[in-house]
Write a protein that holds these residues in place. Structure first.
Motif, PDB file in Angstrom:
ATOM      1  N   ASP A 173       6.891  -5.950  12.550  1.00  0.00           N
ATOM      2  CA  ASP A 173       6.629  -4.231  12.126  1.00  0.00           C
ATOM      3  C   ASP A 173       5.681  -4.096  11.034  1.00  0.00           C
ATOM      4  OD1 ASP A 173       6.799  -1.873  12.965  1.00  0.00           O
ATOM      5  OD2 ASP A 173       9.097  -1.233  12.474  1.00  0.00           O
ATOM      6  N   THR A 174       5.393  -2.668  10.874  1.00  0.00           N
ATOM      7  CA  THR A 174       4.517  -2.144   9.736  1.00  0.00           C
ATOM      8  C   THR A 174       5.498  -1.221   9.085  1.00  0.00           C
ATOM      9  OG1 THR A 174       3.315  -0.792  11.106  1.00  0.00           O
ATOM     10  CG2 THR A 174       2.198  -2.912  10.647  1.00  0.00           C
ATOM     11  N   THR A 175       5.082  -1.075   8.021  1.00  0.00           N
ATOM     12  CA  THR A 175       5.567  -0.020   6.919  1.00  0.00           C
ATOM     13  C   THR A 175       4.674   0.207   6.089  1.00  0.00           C
ATOM     14  OG1 THR A 175       7.683   0.489   5.623  1.00  0.00           O
ATOM     15  CG2 THR A 175       6.656  -1.563   5.041  1.00  0.00           C
ATOM     16  N   ARG A 176       4.876   1.435   5.428  1.00  0.00           N
ATOM     17  CA  ARG A 176       3.693   2.005   4.575  1.00  0.00           C
ATOM     18  C   ARG A 176       4.173   1.884   3.027  1.00  0.00           C
ATOM     19  NH1 ARG A 176       2.715   8.278   5.782  1.00  0.00           N
ATOM     20  NH2 ARG A 176       1.644   7.769   7.846  1.00  0.00           N
ATOM     21  N   ILE A 177       3.352   1.315   2.327  1.00  0.00           N
ATOM     22  CA  ILE A 177       3.625   1.153   0.740  1.00  0.00           C
ATOM     23  C   ILE A 177       2.470   2.168  -0.040  1.00  0.00           C
ATOM     24  CG2 ILE A 177       3.759  -0.469  -0.934  1.00  0.00           C
ATOM     25  CD1 ILE A 177       5.272  -2.223   0.715  1.00  0.00           C
ATOM     26  N   ARG A 178       2.672   2.642  -1.105  1.00  0.00           N
ATOM     27  CA  ARG A 178       2.013   3.355  -1.891  1.00  0.00           C
ATOM     28  C   ARG A 178       1.640   2.869  -3.311  1.00  0.00           C
ATOM     29  NH1 ARG A 178       2.364   9.743  -1.516  1.00  0.00           N
ATOM     30  NH2 ARG A 178       0.597  10.389  -2.795  1.00  0.00           N
ATOM     31  N   TYR A 179       0.351   2.500  -3.438  1.00  0.00           N
ATOM     32  CA  TYR A 179      -0.212   1.959  -4.799  1.00  0.00           C
ATOM     33  C   TYR A 179      -0.956   3.032  -5.256  1.00  0.00           C
ATOM     34  CZ  TYR A 179       1.850  -2.695  -3.477  1.00  0.00           C
ATOM     35  OH  TYR A 179       2.637  -3.448  -3.311  1.00  0.00           O
ATOM     36  N   GLY A 180      -0.807   3.846  -6.284  1.00  0.00           N
ATOM     37  CA  GLY A 180      -1.768   4.627  -6.870  1.00  0.00           C
ATOM     38  C   GLY A 180      -2.253   5.798  -5.935  1.00  0.00           C
ATOM     39  N   GLY A 181      -1.495   6.187  -5.318  1.00  0.00           N
ATOM     40  CA  GLY A 181      -2.234   7.496  -4.592  1.00  0.00           C
ATOM     41  C   GLY A 181      -2.716   7.058  -3.376  1.00  0.00           C
ATOM     42  N   ILE A 182      -2.809   5.873  -2.856  1.00  0.00           N
ATOM     43  CA  ILE A 182      -3.170   5.350  -1.519  1.00  0.00           C
ATOM     44  C   ILE A 182      -2.193   4.533  -0.960  1.00  0.00           C
ATOM     45  CG2 ILE A 182      -5.258   4.095  -0.473  1.00  0.00           C
ATOM     46  CD1 ILE A 182      -6.615   4.198  -3.338  1.00  0.00           C
ATOM     47  N   ASN A 183      -2.088   5.148   0.606  1.00  0.00           N
ATOM     48  CA  ASN A 183      -1.315   4.441   1.255  1.00  0.00           C
ATOM     49  C   ASN A 183      -1.905   3.124   2.145  1.00  0.00           C
ATOM     50  OD1 ASN A 183       1.097   6.388   0.687  1.00  0.00           O
ATOM     51  ND2 ASN A 183       0.114   7.755   2.584  1.00  0.00           N
ATOM     52  N   TYR A 184      -0.911   2.076   2.054  1.00  0.00           N
ATOM     53  CA  TYR A 184      -1.047   0.935   2.823  1.00  0.00           C
ATOM     54  C   TYR A 184      -0.337   0.678   3.704  1.00  0.00           C
ATOM     55  CZ  TYR A 184      -4.420   0.099  -0.980  1.00  0.00           C
ATOM     56  OH  TYR A 184      -5.252  -0.119  -2.358  1.00  0.00           O
ATOM     57  N   ASN A 185      -0.865   0.324   5.033  1.00  0.00           N
ATOM     58  CA  ASN A 185       0.060  -0.323   6.015  1.00  0.00           C
ATOM     59  C   ASN A 185       0.531  -1.815   5.762  1.00  0.00           C
ATOM     60  OD1 ASN A 185       0.869   1.960   7.343  1.00  0.00           O
ATOM     61  ND2 ASN A 185      -0.757   1.944   8.526  1.00  0.00           N
ATOM     62  N   VAL A 186       1.666  -2.174   5.730  1.00  0.00           N
ATOM     63  CA  VAL A 186       1.784  -3.706   5.365  1.00  0.00           C
ATOM     64  C   VAL A 186       3.029  -4.118   6.481  1.00  0.00           C
ATOM     65  CG1 VAL A 186       2.708  -5.238   3.670  1.00  0.00           C
ATOM     66  CG2 VAL A 186       1.587  -3.310   2.909  1.00  0.00           C
ATOM     67  N   ALA A 187       2.644  -5.583   6.976  1.00  0.00           N
ATOM     68  CA  ALA A 187       3.322  -6.006   7.774  1.00  0.00           C
ATOM     69  C   ALA A 187       4.859  -6.614   7.314  1.00  0.00           C
ATOM     70  CB  ALA A 187       2.553  -7.236   8.407  1.00  0.00           C
ATOM     71  N   VAL A 188       6.029  -6.026   7.941  1.00  0.00           N
ATOM     72  CA  VAL A 188       7.315  -6.773   7.459  1.00  0.00           C
ATOM     73  C   VAL A 188       7.779  -7.291   8.739  1.00  0.00           C
ATOM     74  CG1 VAL A 188       7.758  -5.212   5.656  1.00  0.00           C
ATOM     75  CG2 VAL A 188       8.167  -4.494   7.940  1.00  0.00           C
ATOM     76  N   GLY A 189       8.789  -8.244   8.482  1.00  0.00           N
ATOM     77  CA  GLY A 189       9.640  -8.853   9.495  1.00  0.00           C
ATOM     78  C   GLY A 189      10.671  -7.949   9.916  1.00  0.00           C
ATOM     79  N   ILE A 190      11.411  -8.222  10.865  1.00  0.00           N
ATOM     80  CA  ILE A 190      12.496  -7.244  11.520  1.00  0.00           C
ATOM     81  C   ILE A 190      13.620  -8.322  11.651  1.00  0.00           C
ATOM     82  CG2 ILE A 190      13.293  -5.597  13.411  1.00  0.00           C
ATOM     83  CD1 ILE A 190      10.406  -5.698  14.178  1.00  0.00           C
ATOM     84  N   SER A 191      14.999  -7.596  11.082  1.00  0.00           N
ATOM     85  CA  SER A 191      16.178  -8.330  11.274  1.00  0.00           C
ATOM     86  C   SER A 191      16.756  -8.201  12.507  1.00  0.00           C
ATOM     87  CB  SER A 191      17.178  -7.651  10.242  1.00  0.00           C
ATOM     88  OG  SER A 191      17.814  -6.467  10.885  1.00  0.00           O
TER      89      SER A 191
END
Lengths: 253, 76
Positions: A173-191
């Motif tokens: 799945d993807t989730t949104r992570i914020r670094y210094g005012g910019i949003n990134y989409n990052v892949a994560v696993g699913i339980s």
């Protein structure tokens, strides 16, 4: 024990004994009475004084012979034998209550919803509360769908459901992570628990979409979706969603 | 049905060994776990990964790839 075994053999082809019971009139009644007849509800069984097997799902399908191949989902797919899967929400809001709830009851709970919520294919689907809070009604829908699956494939419908869930459960799945005012989409696993949740939800949604403004009943739409997903057919809604989710996640690694 | 080949699903099996106490993600929905890989060329290695959803020690998950490892959560 012998009666139970006889019932299980009947469970594979439930439409046969009804036709067979009408034909042999010349044979002695007492000898054929018990194995030939079957009851689908507790009330009907009491009326006609027939044994009703509490260990078979809807009085027809055995859950003991169902196997789960994916070890990831095996802990969360509960297949305890039960005729009418209903816990009346007793374990709700406890931690890991899903590990005590039968898998068919979880499908029923997901189907009891007022619509699709968001826009799908340009329109929002609403059932206007036709299914909300009506567990018995949905239970009958699932029973009809299972009968249709049995007619189509000749397999145990509970096994078809388990195979469909294994094929339709996403792994990334993807989730949104914020670094210094910019949003990134990052892949994560699913339980494992969430994989099953997503798969069940997509199954329920697809049957609502299939039956909306259509001649198809909800039971038929559910049966079609389960059979397609069990065969890994890419036209199935749940498989489509899974492939899309994983494709986005792969590009965001 | 039951008698199909064992390698029929995508990804690599991994078992959760340890769960980090901190949560991450924009809404706190992501947890970080250490998981032991059970399949593929990296079999036996323990790596740190972010996962979404509820999990406990002993659960099995499937990973899309086993080569990368996520950063540890830094606490301010």
């Amino acid at each position: 024990m012998q009666e139970e075994k006889a019932n299980e053999t009947e469970a594979k082809q439930p439409e046969q004994p009804v036709a067979a019971a009408a034909v042999p009139a010349a044979e002695p009644k007492e000898a054929i009475a018990k194995p030939e007849k079957k009851a689908t509800t507790r009330r009907a069984a009491k009326k006609e004084n027939i044994a009703f097997s509490e260990s078979l799902l809807f009085g027809k399908y055995s859950l003991k012979e169902v196997t789960v191949n994916d070890p990831s989902l095996a802990n969360y797919i509960v297949l305890a034998p039960k005729a009418f899967p209903n816990t009346y929400g007793r374990r709700k809001n406890r931690v890991y209550y899903v590990t005590h709830v039968n898998i068919i009851e979880r499908l029923i709970n997901k189907l009891m919803r007022g619509g699709t919520g968001a826009k799908i294919g340009g329109k929002v689907i609403r059932t206007k509360g036709a299914l909300q809070g009506k567990k018995i009604k949905v239970m009958h829908i699932v029973e009809d769908a299972f009968e249709a699956i049995n007619k189509k494939t000749g397999k145990n419908p509970a096994q078809v459901l388990v195979n469909a869930l294994e094929n339709a459960a996403p792994i990334e799945d993807t989730t949104r992570i914020r670094y210094g005012g910019i949003n990134y989409n990052v892949a994560v696993g699913i339980s494992a628990a969430r994989r099953l949740d997503v798969a069940l939800r997509n199954m329920a949604l697809s049957s609502l979409i299939g039956a909306f403004k259509n001649k198809k009943t909800l039971a038929d739409a559910l049966a079609d979706e389960l059979v397609l997903a069990a065969n890994k057919d890419p036209t199935s809604y749940a498989i489509k969603k899974k492939v899309e989710l994983e494709r986005i996640a792969r590009s965001a690694r | 049905m039951a008698d199909e080949q064992p390698k029929q699903y995508d990804g690599y099996l991994a078992e959760i060994v340890e769960i980090q106490p901190r949560k991450t993600g924009m809404f706190g929905s992501i947890i970080q776990v250490m998981c032991k890989i059970m399949e593929g060329k990296d079999k036996g290695r323990v790596i740190r990964r972010n996962i979404s959803g509820k999990a406990k020690v002993g659960d099995m998950i499937r990973l899309g790839d086993t080569s990368r490892e996520d950063k540890p959560i830094n606490v301010k």
